[in-house]
Enzyme design. Structure first.
Site, PDB file in Angstrom:
ATOM      1  N   HIS A  92      74.210   9.709 110.643  1.00 46.62           N
ATOM      2  CA  HIS A  92      74.347   8.248 110.557  1.00 46.62           C
ATOM      3  C   HIS A  92      75.533   7.876 109.664  1.00 46.62           C
ATOM      4  O   HIS A  92      76.320   6.979 109.996  1.00 46.62           O
ATOM      5  CB  HIS A  92      73.090   7.604 109.931  1.00 46.62           C
ATOM      6  CG  HIS A  92      71.836   7.728 110.744  1.00 46.62           C
ATOM      7  ND1 HIS A  92      70.654   8.194 110.229  1.00 46.62           N
ATOM      8  CD2 HIS A  92      71.582   7.417 112.044  1.00 46.62           C
ATOM      9  CE1 HIS A  92      69.712   8.162 111.159  1.00 46.62           C
ATOM     10  NE2 HIS A  92      70.254   7.694 112.282  1.00 46.62           N
ATOM     11  N   ARG A 132      75.243  11.284 120.607  1.00 50.24           N
ATOM     12  CA  ARG A 132      75.180  12.699 120.239  1.00 50.24           C
ATOM     13  C   ARG A 132      75.396  13.602 121.438  1.00 50.24           C
ATOM     14  O   ARG A 132      76.061  14.612 121.368  1.00 50.24           O
ATOM     15  CB  ARG A 132      73.811  13.032 119.622  1.00 50.24           C
ATOM     16  CG  ARG A 132      73.642  12.470 118.246  1.00 50.24           C
ATOM     17  CD  ARG A 132      72.230  12.565 117.781  1.00 50.24           C
ATOM     18  NE  ARG A 132      71.376  11.723 118.615  1.00 50.24           N
ATOM     19  CZ  ARG A 132      70.145  11.366 118.314  1.00 50.24           C
ATOM     20  NH1 ARG A 132      69.588  11.805 117.209  1.00 50.24           N
ATOM     21  NH2 ARG A 132      69.437  10.581 119.107  1.00 50.24           N
TER      22      ARG A 132
END
Ligand code: PNS
Length: 162
Positions: free
Chosen positions: A17, A90
């Site tokens: 993050h 991702r």
């Protein structure tokens, strides 16, 4: 002023993050990291605890602030003058749902979603996996900031069944 939002649950915030926050901060004038208050999803950390952890880790990033929101993200974007939602992608497995949300948010309010390709170092990393590994005694060193790792260790000691 170009304002971007990085929304999420952040239960807890991971190094993946933080990589997205830093990259958003490099292209926007201001970045708001916004924690979703989700009354239907159980979380390990309270919203207040998640906000505190986020505030600690974004402190070195001058143009990043932390907030929380309830309800639709596009309503938050409207009321806070946010032009873009920034998300990390991702892997292909993230794509379907992220595309669906991006298209819905654009339809609802014309808010753009910008995707950052996650640093390959963190492509397998998620808050859920970190919690699962840590709960069973596995090492999550290097996946979370030290301050968050400390809080996770304490939280799991308080709630051994979490
Ligand atoms: O970290 P998460 O839980 O994957 O984050 C998901 C989040 C908070 C980005 C997403 O659930 C969201 O935007 N929720 C707010 C409610 C909303 O706007 N729903 C409609 C999405 S099109």
């Amino acid at each position: 002023m170009r304002i971007a939002v990085c929304p999420g649950s952040f239960d807890p915030v991971t190094n993946g993050h933080i990589d997205v926050f830093a990259r958003a901060a490099a292209v926007a004038d201001q970045v708001i990291v916004a924690v979703l208050i989700n009354k239907t999803k159980s979380s390990l950390f309270t919203v207040q605890e998640r906000i505190e952890m986020l505030q600690e880790v974004v402190a070195p990033l001058d143009n990043v602030v932390v907030d929380s929101f309830y309800g639709l993200l596009v309503d938050y974007c409207r009321t806070h003058d946010v032009q873009a939602i920034v998300k990390g992608l991702r892997a292909v497995s993230d794509f379907d749902y992220e595309l669906q949300m991006a298209q819905m948010n654009y339809r609802l309010a014309g808010v753009e979603t910008l995707f950052v390709s996650t640093n390959p170092l963190y492509s397998y990393l998620s808050s859920s996996l970190v919690k699962e590994v840590a709960a069973h005694g596995g090492s999550v060193d290097g996946l979370l900031p030290q301050s968050v790792l400390g809080r996770l260790t304490d939280k799991l000691a308080e709630n051994p069944s979490a």
